[in-house]
Design a protein around this motif. Structure first.
Motif, PDB file in Angstrom:
ATOM      1  N   ALA A   1       0.851  -1.192   0.000  1.00  0.00           N
ATOM      2  CA  ALA A   1       0.000   0.000   0.000  1.00  0.00           C
ATOM      3  C   ALA A   1       0.889   1.246   0.000  1.00  0.00           C
ATOM      4  CB  ALA A   1      -0.922   0.009   1.216  1.00  0.00           C
TER       5      ALA A   1
ATOM      6  N   THR B   1       1.619  -1.470  -5.841  1.00  0.00           N
ATOM      7  CA  THR B   1       1.732  -0.012  -5.875  1.00  0.00           C
ATOM      8  C   THR B   1       2.237   0.460  -7.227  1.00  0.00           C
ATOM      9  OG1 THR B   1       3.925  -0.249  -4.841  1.00  0.00           O
ATOM     10  CG2 THR B   1       2.053   0.184  -3.389  1.00  0.00           C
TER      11      THR B   1
ATOM     12  N   SER C   1       1.242  -2.606   4.698  1.00  0.00           N
ATOM     13  CA  SER C   1       0.285  -1.990   5.608  1.00  0.00           C
ATOM     14  C   SER C   1       0.224  -2.699   6.962  1.00  0.00           C
ATOM     15  CB  SER C   1      -1.114  -1.998   4.979  1.00  0.00           C
ATOM     16  OG  SER C   1      -1.545  -3.338   4.741  1.00  0.00           O
TER      17      SER C   1
ATOM     18  N   VAL D   1      -3.398   5.363   5.085  1.00  0.00           N
ATOM     19  CA  VAL D   1      -3.086   4.228   4.198  1.00  0.00           C
ATOM     20  C   VAL D   1      -3.984   4.305   2.959  1.00  0.00           C
ATOM     21  CG1 VAL D   1      -3.020   1.724   3.969  1.00  0.00           C
ATOM     22  CG2 VAL D   1      -2.421   2.800   6.159  1.00  0.00           C
TER      23      VAL D   1
ATOM     24  N   SER E   1      -4.804   2.021  -0.179  1.00  0.00           N
ATOM     25  CA  SER E   1      -4.610   0.654  -0.667  1.00  0.00           C
ATOM     26  C   SER E   1      -4.956   0.536  -2.151  1.00  0.00           C
ATOM     27  CB  SER E   1      -5.490  -0.318   0.126  1.00  0.00           C
ATOM     28  OG  SER E   1      -5.456  -1.608  -0.445  1.00  0.00           O
TER      29      SER E   1
END
Length: 624
Positions: A108, A138, A175, A191, A193
């Motif tokens: 994340a 990512t 994460s 965060v 995601s």
């Protein structure tokens, strides 16, 4: 004779030693000791590997992070890797996926609340530090959102320190541990995601080499069975395993960090709802297609032999073919010997008799030739009819299998989300934000499930001819205003202010038209929703005009468009353009097929035109 027996005994002894040596399995972990590998520790400590007749040596990661090469070169027998394993397979590395521990990748983006970055849309103009470990999820999100030219990449050595002092505003990582470390530093992490944006990869993929699997199939099966039990035990006894990691494996993480890691992993492994280690071929195809869009895989990549289940079937088929060939060859040889013996005896008795009958037979054959020609013609016609019938039956069976496979996968995804997060809501220590987040996820999955069920019902009714049309007078302006209100809200929720939705009713259109309001609204909704899905910025316009004895409805967008070679395929059931990354946005692939059938039931025809990176325009007619 005695020497032969001694020699055989010696060979059996050597074979037994070799087999015993293979019972110790070397497992290469992808990081140092932490709760991320708790299932392995539990299986060792609880004696599950010993029960299966094997022992395991767990090897923490060192400086050399090429874990695939470790396994292929036999430095290790089994390894743990990210979904990048699929790329290595297609580069020619003979690896086989055995299981996936994480159903959702922990990869994340993490930022701080003070930077006011709450979604991927806030990234342009920001400095982002990308991990040297090349996290696929990512990286895929940056590519999907076309951010490569809009962000500045940081090479600052310290991730967290640089995030705090402003050297960069975003970092990527796991994460399950980074947000907690940031909290301990006194800052509030945010965060972001990739899962929220349709990029749903597996994590911690257990794999081995084809060579090891071919030589040690029983050991691999035993390892997977014991490891699965170990993970179930670890997730049900987190505190016990955390104490074990601290005392026996000298983890560099503190007790609090391990507790946080265990808690975060629960929502990614989903042990209460999904069998630990489960993988689905269609989801791997989605991962592969995403890699194609990133330029990491060729479009003709293959999953053949990559999954353990497929590899087992392939190996079983190979063994079955060899066995069948041997049986057939042996049977033919035996029959040949029997027939030769039989005919040698009988031939002498039959020669004279057959010679006498030859002339008579020849004459009979001449008489039968004419009859056989007619029979042959009939047989050809019958064979062609059977071939056609077989083709139709096979096509029907293929469509049925495709339908069941697609619907099983599409229904299970939102159902798992609903069940999983409903269960998580039962926990007593949830914050208000966490409850709101879980409820929102449940609502989104419920809407998705309802849409899938509606599509299944409609396509089933269409298939059997039971979808009826009930026409009645409706006010066209009220219908358009309702669509405009609903989809303006939906577009703003999904794409922010990047899309402008508008509608137009031509002056020659009657205020009241006679139609089936439910089906007409469903057709327009499918087309507008499709436009929103594939338009990142610009406008979406839906309109109606009158031409002769027909109304012409139009839905036009400024989206990414459809390639010319795919235009004829968009109305086919379950069609999804696998060459483009946006198929990750989901959907059953039934919407346009249902729309086409409903247009035809209303007495009209549908068509489209499109240009890549310019937009798409759907038009359909309706009797006035």
């Amino acid at each position: 004779m005695k020497r032969i027996l001694i020699y055989i005994t010696f060979l059996l002894f050597i074979f037994a030693l070799a087999t015993k040596a293979n019972d110790t399995i070397r497992v290469q972990l992808k990081w140092t000791h932490q709760f991320q590998f708790a299932g392995f520790y539990a299986a060792v400590e609880q004696g599950y590997y010993e029960e299966e007749g094997i022992s395991v040596n767990l090897i923490p990661a060192g400086e050399d992070k090429d874990f695939v090469q470790h396994v292929v070169s036999a430095k290790a027998d089994i390894g743990v890797e990210s979904p990048l394993l699929l790329i290595e397979r297609n580069k020619g590395k003979p690896v086989v996926l055995l299981a996936a521990i994480f159903q959702h990748s922990p990869e994340a983006f993490i930022t701080l609340a003070k930077y006011n970055i709450n979604s991927i849309e806030d990234f342009p103009g920001k400095t982002v530090r990308i991990s040297s470990n090349d996290l696929p999820s990512t990286k895929a999100l940056i590519k999907q959102e076309n951010l490569s030219e809009l962000i500045t990449l940081s090479d600052t050595e310290s991730r967290i320190k640089g995030l705090i002092d402003g050297s960069h505003q975003v970092i990527d990582g796991y994460s399950i541990d980074l947000p907690y470390q940031i909290k301990k530093s006194g800052y509030h992490p945010v965060v972001i995601s990739p899962l929220k944006y349709g990029i749903d990869f597996y994590g911690d993929c257990i794999f081995t080499s084809e060579n090891y699997l071919d030589k040690n199939p029983n050991q691999v099966d035993a390892f997977l069975k014991a490891t699965s039990k170990g993970w179930h035990y670890a997730m049900n006894n987190k505190e016990e395993i955390i104490e074990l990691i601290i005392k026996k494996y000298a983890s560099q993480y503190t007790r609090d960090e391990l507790i946080n890691e265990a808690r975060e992993m629960e929502g990614l492994i989903l042990p209460k709802f999904v069998e630990i280690g489960y993988t689905h071929k269609e989801r791997w195809k989605h991962i592969g297609d995403t890699y194609v869009s990133l330029g990491l895989l060729d479009a003709d990549y293959s999953l053949d032999g990559y999954l353990y289940e497929d590899y087992q079937q392939k190996r079983q088929r190979r063994h079955s073919r060899l066995t069948f060939i041997f049986i057939v060859a042996f049977t033919l040889l035996a029959l040949t010997l029997l027939l030769v013996s039989f005919f040698n005896r009988k031939l002498r008795r039959e020669v004279n008799k057959q010679t006498k009958e030859v002339l008579e037979t020849n004459q009979n054959l001449r008489n039968e030739i004419k009859d056989r020609k007619a029979i042959y013609t009939d047989l050809i016609e019958t064979a062609n009819e059977l071939k056609t019938a077989k083709g139709k039956a096979e096509e029907s069976d293929r469509l049925k299998s495709a339908f069941l496979s697609n619907m099983s996968h599409e229904i299970r995804t939102p159902m798992n989300g609903i069940i999983g997060f409903s269960d998580l809501l039962k926990e007593q220590d949830l914050t208000t934000d966490e409850k709101k987040k879980y409820i929102q996820i449940i609502e989104e999955n419920s809407v998705q499930l309802l849409r899938i069920i509606s599509d299944i019902i409609d396509i089933s009714k269409i298939e059997v001819g039971e979808l009826s049309i009930q026409k009645e007078p409706i006010k066209i302006k009220e219908l358009f205003e309702n669509l405009y209100f609903n989809f303006s809200l939906k577009a703003k929720e999904i794409k922010g202010d990047r899309i402008n939705i508008e509608y137009h009713i031509n002056s020659d259109v009657d205020p009241i038209i006679n139609t089936d309001p439910i089906r007409l609204k469903q057709i327009l909704s499918n087309l507008i929703e499709n436009a929103i899905k594939f338009t990142n910025k610009g406008s979406i316009t839906f309109s109606v005009e009158k031409e002769n004895s027909h109304y012409i409805f139009t839905v036009k967008d400024t989206g990414i468009g459809i390639s010319q070679e795919k235009l004829e395929s968009v109305f086919i059931r379950f069609f999804k353009d696998s060459q483009q990354h946006y198929n990750a946005m989901g959907g059953t692939g039934l919407g346009l097929s249902i729309a086409k059938n409903m247009v035809e039931l209303l007495g009209g025809k549908i068509s489209l035109s499109s240009q890549t990176d310019v937009g798409t325009e759907f038009k359909f007619t309706h009797p006035s």
